[in-house]
Design an enzyme around this catalytic site. Structure first.
Site, PDB file in Angstrom:
ATOM      1  N   SER A  88       0.833  -1.201   0.000  1.00  0.00           N
ATOM      2  CA  SER A  88       0.000   0.000   0.000  1.00  0.00           C
ATOM      3  C   SER A  88       0.873   1.258   0.000  1.00  0.00           C
ATOM      4  O   SER A  88       1.706   1.432  -0.885  1.00  0.00           O
ATOM      5  CB  SER A  88      -0.965  -0.034   1.191  1.00  0.00           C
ATOM      6  OG  SER A  88      -1.902   1.016   1.116  1.00  0.00           O
ATOM      7  N   HIS A 198      -8.045   0.277  -0.959  1.00  0.00           N
ATOM      8  CA  HIS A 198      -7.865  -0.759  -1.979  1.00  0.00           C
ATOM      9  C   HIS A 198      -9.172  -1.351  -2.489  1.00  0.00           C
ATOM     10  O   HIS A 198      -9.301  -2.566  -2.627  1.00  0.00           O
ATOM     11  CB  HIS A 198      -6.918  -1.844  -1.463  1.00  0.00           C
ATOM     12  CG  HIS A 198      -5.634  -1.280  -0.969  1.00  0.00           C
ATOM     13  ND1 HIS A 198      -4.774  -0.576  -1.792  1.00  0.00           N
ATOM     14  CD2 HIS A 198      -5.081  -1.232   0.261  1.00  0.00           C
ATOM     15  CE1 HIS A 198      -3.744  -0.149  -1.087  1.00  0.00           C
ATOM     16  NE2 HIS A 198      -3.913  -0.523   0.156  1.00  0.00           N
TER      17      HIS A 198
END
Length: 315
Positions: A88, A198
């Site tokens: 991430s 996400h």
């Protein structure tokens, strides 16, 4: 061959920037923190107390600074990676480490990224880690929740074959947790993340971040950079730009990224601060491969451990 792993949001703990490098921080760590503070016009060391870490913006900036500071400190001790990957927001530290983007540009993009995420979902959303179910089973749980609770949830991270992270509203995550445990999950715990990362919920934020990233200079990486979305090595500047700009909107295939690094020859993995989450996931994915978490250890000690692991791996 050394691979560096950069953790994402959820790895943070109060005081982690202050603890970097042990009781006497390495000069490279102090210089990097001072540089980041000058770039952003704020004291970066103020971002890691418990109150500050309630902010997605503070967390993501602090994680990026920690990763780059650790990389620079290890470099001054003679340790350099041959490949990198970041989970991430950790991908930004990885991109700096491989030379694809300058530190100042990465910090500004991270601040924008985190601000867009936080502004889109200031409250009522988050992420849930499910242990003991595979991707297909978690997808089935999510479908059941959508049908019965009329609450949207999405797969956000595939950290391991049976460790899946789900993003969504608090209502949806409560329903997913209950259904996952009923289906046989060992655990289902909320993460220290206050936004639904996400997944499609961040479509608009991804578009705006991509527009900003288009104005930033990227270059081809000097070492292998494994991206989040496709879990493959990216060699073009534009491909890394796209990966960084859009990874907040697509699931992170972290397990596959770890395997991709190993397939490229990585046989010693070093986790940048803070925490040991990625080292633990590595032990599950590649139990015979050494993983070293730097966390709050003295830099010289970490460098010595890496050199020793490399000697053993090459024997």
């Amino acid at each position: 061959m050394i691979a560096y792993l950069f953790p994402g949001q959820g790895a943070q703990t109060p005081g982690f920037l202050h603890r970097m490098g042990g009781e006497k921080p390495h000069p490279a760590i102090a210089r990097t923190i001072a540089e980041a503070s000058a770039i952003l016009g704020q004291d970066v060391l103020s971002l890691d107390d418990a109150n500050a870490l309630a902010s997605t913006v503070a967390v993501q900036i602090a994680l990026t600074v920690a990763g780059v500071a650790a990389t620079r400190a290890l470099a001054e001790e003679g340790i350099e990676p041959h490949a990198v990957a970041g989970l991430s927001v950790g991908a930004y530290g990885a991109a700096v480490a491989c030379g694809a983007i300058a530190f100042d540009d990465a910090l500004r993009l991270v601040r924008l990224r985190a601000t867009l995420m936080q502004d889109a979902y200031p409250r009522g959303y988050g992420m849930l880690a499910i242990l003991g179910l595979n991707e297909r089973e978690v997808a089935g749980v999510i479908e059941k929740v959508r049908e019965e609770a009329r609450a949207d949830a999405y797969i956000g991270n595939l950290n391991a074959p049976r460790q899946i992270v789900v993003s969504g509203s608090n209502q949806a995550l409560d329903a997913v947790r209950e259904a996952a445990l009923a289906r046989g999950a060992r655990k289902a715990d909320r993460l220290a993340v206050s936004v639904p990362s996400h997944c499609v919920l961040l479509d608009d934020a991804a578009v705006r971040l991509a527009e900003a990233a288009d104005k930033v200079r990227f270059v081809a990486p000097r070492i292998a950079y494994v991206g989040n979305r496709g879990a493959r090595a990216l060699g073009r500047a534009d491909a890394i730009r796209e990966d960084l700009a859009t990874n907040l909107r697509y699931p992170v295939r972290w397990h596959d990224s770890t395997i991709a690094l190993a397939e490229r020859g990585a046989n010693v993995f070093v986790e940048m601060p803070p925490g040991r989450t990625l080292t633990q996931l590595l032990a599950e994915a590649l139990p015979d491969v050494p993983g070293i978490a730097m966390d709050a250890s003295p830099v010289a000690s970490t460098a010595a451990r890496v050199r020793a692991a490399c000697r053993r791996a090459d024997e």
